[in-house]
Every structure is written in structure tokens, then in C-alpha cells.
Design an enzyme around this catalytic site. Structure first.
Site, PDB file in Angstrom:
ATOM      1  N   LYS A   1      69.851  39.598  -9.322  1.00 43.92           N
ATOM      2  CA  LYS A   1      70.036  38.624  -8.109  1.00 43.92           C
ATOM      3  C   LYS A   1      71.543  38.716  -7.812  1.00 43.92           C
ATOM      4  CE  LYS A   1      65.880  36.072  -9.058  1.00 43.92           C
ATOM      5  NZ  LYS A   1      65.461  34.804  -9.676  1.00 43.92           N
TER       6      LYS A   1
ATOM      7  N   GLN B   1      67.655  28.778 -12.014  1.00 47.83           N
ATOM      8  CA  GLN B   1      66.535  29.681 -12.707  1.00 47.83           C
ATOM      9  C   GLN B   1      65.664  29.093 -13.456  1.00 47.83           C
ATOM     10  OE1 GLN B   1      66.479  33.135 -12.121  1.00 47.83           O
ATOM     11  NE2 GLN B   1      64.724  33.044 -13.421  1.00 47.83           N
TER      12      GLN B   1
ATOM     13  N   ASP C   1      64.596  28.675  -2.837  1.00 48.51           N
ATOM     14  CA  ASP C   1      63.269  28.744  -3.311  1.00 48.51           C
ATOM     15  C   ASP C   1      62.259  28.131  -2.592  1.00 48.51           C
ATOM     16  OD1 ASP C   1      63.319  30.557  -5.634  1.00 48.51           O
ATOM     17  OD2 ASP C   1      63.933  28.855  -7.044  1.00 48.51           O
TER      18      ASP C   1
END
Length: 306
Positions: free
Chosen positions: A58, A102, A125
């Protein structure tokens, strides 16, 4: 006499992700020209090999797209207070537009509690309770990345969804439940009749065998087999687990002999999920810019097709 066995059409996620990321890169260029450098911050707790690898991918993608990519790494021994302090600090930092914590975090930490310390506008997210509420009500906001990626993947490959019967096998908060809401919404790339079942339903194959589109989201390797499908069905493999570095999908590869179209074991939903993460991030930066001086940027929705 020889017989030939049909093989499902492949629905790769790579081309879909490339199209979405090209749109994101264009928006980043315009934002930077307007004086805003989009910043996606990442937070990693511990030393899980898979998580370290995901963050590295990422960060590399962020740099390629022109994002700033600040990173905070906490030891596995970090406390809940340590994690929440970092999230709170990043939420208050006006130079940061999106924050990714994460998952998974070490078992002694509460991921959901940490998420509640995050500004919903910076939730790339789409999993903050406020944003899940927005999704439920059909209000604008960041959409969970994997469900949004699946909608975009089906649209890109010109798989009709509107009016069709979709069965989602799995009820998890990150995929099954939000995907049902995404695909039921009234727009051309959704508007389906969606049923959610799970492995706690003893006769779940009764539902998948009638579905025109099946999305496996249970996280049980090899769960879906050819006898669980309607011939010609579209099959999306969203649920995976890992054995070391080996990806173990919910959908057995033999399903390609029955399905009409199917995502590949590797390179299916994964690339679209990452692409949607950056789309959410650039939209967060756009909102920040718009709150100061409006700047006209293209709206990158689900790809309409090839």
C-alpha cells in the site's frame, strides 16, 4: 468418444483496479496542482508477516499515485491506550486525509474500539460505525473497500446485477453484510435481490444452487464446490484465508467447470479492494479541499465496462 468440459470465463480484478487507479492518479494530480497533497497514513501494530507485506504494498502504491504516506509502527506489546493515542493524533492532523489501521491487531487489542477514535471522514476502510450507518441509510460516505470493489468488478466485466438473484455466503462485518447493502442499492450496477446466508444454516447450498450470482465470503477454504452452484452462475470469491503465504480461497477451483464466469484464485477481488482504498482516500482529500475552495474533479464511480 471424447467429451469437452466447459471452463468459466475469468473475471480478473487487475484491469478493474488499473482503471480505478488511473482515475485516482488524475484526481491526485489535480489536487496537488490546487495545493493539496493527499496523505494516507498507515498504522501497523506488531510484526505479522502478512500485515507487513500488505502495508509495504500500500505504501508503494501510495507513492506511485502521488500520495504522501506517513507510517506509524507500534510494537506488538503496545497497549490499547497507545493505539488509540496514535489514531486520535492522526485524526487531528490536518495534513492527513485518510488513516488505515492494518487488521488484524494483536489479540489483546480491540480493533473496533480503536476505530471509534478515528474521524469518520478519514476512514478509508469504510468500517467506522458512522460510515456503516451512512451505507445503511444510502447516504454518501466511504464504502467498505471489498464490497465496493466487487460491485466495480462486476460492472467492468459487464455482468448484469440489477434484478438478478445474488446470494452472499457469509455475514461478516467487513464483507458479507455491507456487500448485501451495496448490491441492493438502487443504481444500475446494483439493484439486485440479495440473500445473505452463512455456514450456520445447515442447508445453505439450497440458496447458492438457485442464485444467478454467488459471492463466497465465509473465510472457509474450499467451502463452495461445483455441486453447490447453479450451472452458468457467476461466482465471486471474496473470502480467503492464508496458510503461511499461500492463499486459500472459499471457492474450490473445480467450480470453474460449472460456473459461467468466476474470479481467479489470485488477482480477483484483491486488486479491486486496494484500488477502492485509494479511491476513498482521494475522495477524503477532495472533501478537505472542497471545504476550503471548491475544485472541480471527476467523480470516479464504479467502472461502466470495458
Amino acid at each position: 468418444m471424447s467429451t469437452s468440459m466447459s471452463v468459466a470465463r475469468s473475471l480478473p480484478g487487475g484491469p478493474v483496479a488499473e482503471q480505478i487507479l488511473a482515475e485516482v492518479a488524475q484526481e491526485v494530480t489535480q489536487l496537488r496542482a490546487a495545493g493539496v497533497t493527499p496523505a494516507l497514513a498507515t498504522v501497523l501494530v506488531g510484526d505479522d508477516d502478512a500485515s507487513v507485506g500488505y502495508i509495504r504494498i500500500k505504501q508503494r502504491q501510495a507513492v506511485q499515485l502521488g500520495f504522501a504516506s506517513p507510517h506509524v509502527r507500534l510494537p506488538a506489546s503496545a497497549s490499547q491506550a497507545d493505539l488509540q493515542a496514535v489514531v486520535t493524533q492522526l485524526s487531528a492532523d490536518t495534513s492527513v486525509h485518510g488513516v488505515l489501521v492494518q487488521h488484524p491487531v494483536p489479540p489483546h487489542l480491540d480493533f473496533d474500539r480503536a476505530m471509534q477514535a478515528l474521524d469518520p471522514e478519514k476512514d478509508v476502510d469504510g468500517m467506522h460505525p458512522v460510515n456503516l450507518g451512512r451505507l445503511t441509510l444510502g447516504l454518501p460516505g466511504p464504502t467498505p473497500c471489498t464490497p465496493a470493489g466487487i460491485e466495480a468488478l462486476l460492472a467492468y466485466h459487464e455482468v448484469p446485477v440489477a434484478g438478478r438473484e445474488v446470494v452472499v455466503l457469509g455475514r461478516g462485518a467487513t464483507l458479507g453484510r455491507p456487500l448485501a447493502m451495496v448490491l441492493a442499492q438502487k443504481r444500475p450496477t446494483a439493484n439486485a435481490a440479495v440473500t445473505v446466508v452463512h455456514t450456520g444454516v445447515p442447508d445453505w447450498p439450497r440458496y447458492t444452487r438457485r442464485a444467478e450470482i454467488v459471492v463466497a465470503a465465509a473465510g472457509v477454504p474450499g467451502l463452495v464446490r461445483p455441486e453447490h452452484l447453479r450451472p452458468g452462475a457467476v461466482v465471486v470469491n471474496g473470502g480467503v484465508r492464508y496458510a503461511g503465504r499461500r492463499l486459500l480461497p472459499d471457492v474450490d477451483e473445480s467450480c470453474a467447470t460449472v460456473a459461467g464466469a468466476m474470479t481467479p484464485r489470485v488477482g480477483g477481488v484483491g486488486p479491486t479492494t486496494v484500488a477502492m482504498l485509494f479511491r476513498n482516500a482521494v475522495r477524503a482529500a477532495r472533501r478537505t479541499r472542497s471545504s476550503r475552495t471548491p475544485v472541480r474533479l471527476p467523480d470516479s464511480g464504479a467502472p461502466a465496462g470495458r
